[in-house]
Every structure is written in C-alpha cells, then in structure tokens.
Write a protein that holds these residues in place. Structure first.
Motif, PDB file in Angstrom:
ATOM      1  N   HIS A 138      -2.776  -0.278 -12.866  1.00 49.33           N
ATOM      2  CA  HIS A 138      -1.450  -0.640 -12.295  1.00 49.33           C
ATOM      3  C   HIS A 138      -1.755  -1.806 -10.748  1.00 49.33           C
ATOM      4  O   HIS A 138      -1.148  -3.050 -11.069  1.00 49.33           O
ATOM      5  CB  HIS A 138      -1.045   0.262 -11.591  1.00 49.33           C
TER       6      HIS A 138
ATOM      7  N   HIS B 111      -0.687  -6.138 -10.351  1.00 49.24           N
ATOM      8  CA  HIS B 111      -0.298  -6.276  -9.321  1.00 49.24           C
ATOM      9  C   HIS B 111      -0.868  -7.893  -8.963  1.00 49.24           C
ATOM     10  O   HIS B 111       0.236  -8.403  -8.321  1.00 49.24           O
ATOM     11  CB  HIS B 111      -0.138  -5.591  -8.005  1.00 49.24           C
TER      12      HIS B 111
ATOM     13  N   TYR C 213       5.442  -7.107   0.592  1.00 48.02           N
ATOM     14  CA  TYR C 213       4.741  -6.261  -0.175  1.00 48.02           C
ATOM     15  C   TYR C 213       4.672  -7.500  -1.844  1.00 48.02           C
ATOM     16  O   TYR C 213       5.450  -8.249  -2.033  1.00 48.02           O
ATOM     17  CB  TYR C 213       5.655  -5.396  -0.939  1.00 48.02           C
TER      18      TYR C 213
ATOM     19  N   GLU D 199       6.417  -4.531  -8.232  1.00 52.55           N
ATOM     20  CA  GLU D 199       6.038  -2.827  -8.511  1.00 52.55           C
ATOM     21  C   GLU D 199       6.313  -3.428 -10.200  1.00 52.55           C
ATOM     22  O   GLU D 199       5.585  -2.728 -10.582  1.00 52.55           O
ATOM     23  CB  GLU D 199       7.388  -1.747  -7.679  1.00 52.55           C
TER      24      GLU D 199
ATOM     25  N   ALA E 287       3.745  -4.116 -12.094  1.00 49.24           N
ATOM     26  CA  ALA E 287       2.679  -3.174 -11.876  1.00 49.24           C
ATOM     27  C   ALA E 287       2.674  -2.196 -12.929  1.00 49.24           C
ATOM     28  O   ALA E 287       1.785  -1.456 -13.582  1.00 49.24           O
ATOM     29  CB  ALA E 287       2.379  -2.503 -10.345  1.00 49.24           C
TER      30      ALA E 287
ATOM     31  N   TYR F 231       9.476   3.643  -8.193  1.00 47.47           N
ATOM     32  CA  TYR F 231       8.621   3.535  -9.421  1.00 47.47           C
ATOM     33  C   TYR F 231       9.228   3.822 -10.696  1.00 47.47           C
ATOM     34  O   TYR F 231       9.019   3.098 -11.820  1.00 47.47           O
ATOM     35  CB  TYR F 231       7.574   4.588  -9.118  1.00 47.47           C
TER      36      TYR F 231
HETATM   37 ZN   LIG Z   1       2.510  -0.879  -7.342  1.00 45.69          ZN
END
Ligand SMILES: [Zn+2]
Length: 277
Positions: A105, A109, A125, A135, A138, A204
C-alpha cells in the motif's frame, strides 16, 4: 543498473544479520527471516505498478530500518527508490512493527506521487492529486485479503448509510490529514498505521469500492493512470469521471453516479450481491 549480487550468491553484511538479495523488482536488504515477506510484498507492488499505474518496470529496493539511515523514499546510490520498513520488534523499539501487508500500500502511494502526480506544494496529503485519488492508488495495490475486508466494510457502511457519498468523497481532505496526524510539511508521505479520525476506515472502503466500480464501468484496469493523466492535463476530474461513466449529460450527474454506485455495491458479487455476505 544494479550493483547487486545475483540471487544465488547471497551477500552477508551488517554484522551478519542482513542479506542483500537481488529480486525481480530490484533488491531486498533485510534479515533472512523477513526476506520472503519483503520479496512477496515487493513482487506484488511491482506487478501492481504495471497493471494499476501503467509503469512497465518500476524498480526499487526494500530495506530493513535497522540496517540503514536512509528514509522512506530516498534514492539508493543506483538511483532506485528505497522503501525502509520495520519488519521486527527490536530490542530498542517497544512498539510492534506495522503489518508487513501494508508495505505494498505504501509503495503504491510513493510510486503514484513519484511518477504520476508529484507533490509541488506543502501541507497536503500525498501529491497534488485530490486526496481520494492518492488513496485510491494505494488501496489498489492492496492484497486480496485486505481488499475483501474493505469490500465487506463498504457493504456494511452502505447499508448503514455511512459510506461517504461521492459528492463529498471527491472533494474532501483525507481524514488523517484533517486530524493533523500526518506530518505534511516534509512533502513526503510518511506511513501512518493507526487511524486517528473515525472516518478513515470509511474513506479507505469508499476508495476501494469506487476503484472497483470505475474499473468495471469504464472497462479500464488502468483507470488510475488515466485519471492521473487527465489531472496532469488540467481536466476537471469530476466531469471526466461523469463523461467516462455516461452521466455527463444528466442534470445532477454526480447524484446519479452516486445512486448507481450504491446500487452496484448492493448487487455486485464481490460486494453485497455475493452469496457469502
Ligand atoms: Zn494510504
């Protein structure tokens, strides 16, 4: 070109504990006990770099944090990104190491920010891409077991009306960024393993489900690479998504897309339509 020994000649170094092995994706520099899991994570990340991000040969090293002063994402002398990971509980470190299955993961990123949408600003971020896209890249790298957990959670959140609506998901700040738990000023993503925001798991799960949904609706396995290219071209990603999913002519297209998304979660065999759920 890597100046690493071939697989058969394992080199011993670092007071007899660490082993540098060349791998299909580059190399691992970890103790013998961690070599298999590090290689498995690296192989998975290397495959996802190709299929998810359209990066044909994204090479890197995985190094045990005990054996280096490098930081996550630094470059090796050979120019490869180095992913520094804590594999074991050391005598000086009382906290448990992060689960090794999160390594892929975090590599996702880094590769996304390194090669697709870099970061040119501070206090954000990941890279310049919207937080949901950072996100999504990832979670797309995650293994099937973790994906299954995220999918089950998405079904549950959807039933409880707790899944993040796309109208909000596509514009929101990452929940962990919003709580200030991510050190953003470095411009480099630092792995964070304990959620501080109570919305992080929904974020997520929504990212996993929306990725699966987009792959199916657009019939594009590399939809994230395409989204990144659209972003780099200055396109409005909401409009781009609506066009790719057939909602651009609809009034309140994003509402219609969200309704379609929820219906799909309720019915798809990998989500609420599966026999086991
Ligand atoms: Zn993440």
């Amino acid at each position: 070109m890597l100046l690493m020994p071939p697989m058969s000649s394992v080199m011993e170094s670092h007071s007899g504990q660490s082993f540098i092995r060349s791998t299909a994706f580059g190399y691992v520099d970890v103790d013998a006990e961690s070599a298999e899991s590090a290689t498995e994570e690296g192989n998975a990340a290397y495959r996802s770099a190709g299929s998810v991000l359209n990066l044909a040969d994204a090479r890197f090293g995985i190094v045990d944090s005990d054996y280096t002063t490098s930081r996550w994402g630094d470059r090796s002398p050979d120019g490869l990104p180095v992913y520094v990971w804590t594999f074991r509980k050391s005598s000086t470190n009382r906290t448990l190491p992060p689960p090794v299955y999160l390594l892929r993961h975090e590599i996702g990123h880094d590769l996304f920010v390194r090669y697709l949408v870099p970061s040119t600003k501070r206090d954000q971020y990941g890279g310049d891409a919207p937080d949901w896209l950072d996100e999504m890249a990832a979670v797309a790298f995650e293994g099937e077991a973790l994906k299954a957990i995220r999918r089950r959670a998405a079904v549950r959140y959807a039933r409880e009306a707790k899944l993040i609506p796309l109208q909000r998901f596509l514009t929101m700040v990452h929940p962990e960024m919003a709580t200030g738990s991510i050190p953003a000023s470095s411009g480099q993503l630092a792995p964070v393993f304990e959620a501080r925001s109570n919305e992080t798991l929904q974020f997520y799960s929504t990212a996993t489900a929306f990725y699966d949904f987009l792959v199916i609706r657009t019939k594009s396995a590399a939809i994230i690479a395409q989204l990144a290219a659209a972003f780099r071209d200055g396109e409005n990603l909401d409009q781009w998504i609506l066009a790719r999913t057939g909602y651009e002519e609809r009034e309140n297209g994003i509402d219609a897309l969200n309704a379609d998304f929820l219906t799909w979660i309720a019915c798809d065999p990998d989500y609420g339509g599966g026999a086991s759920r």
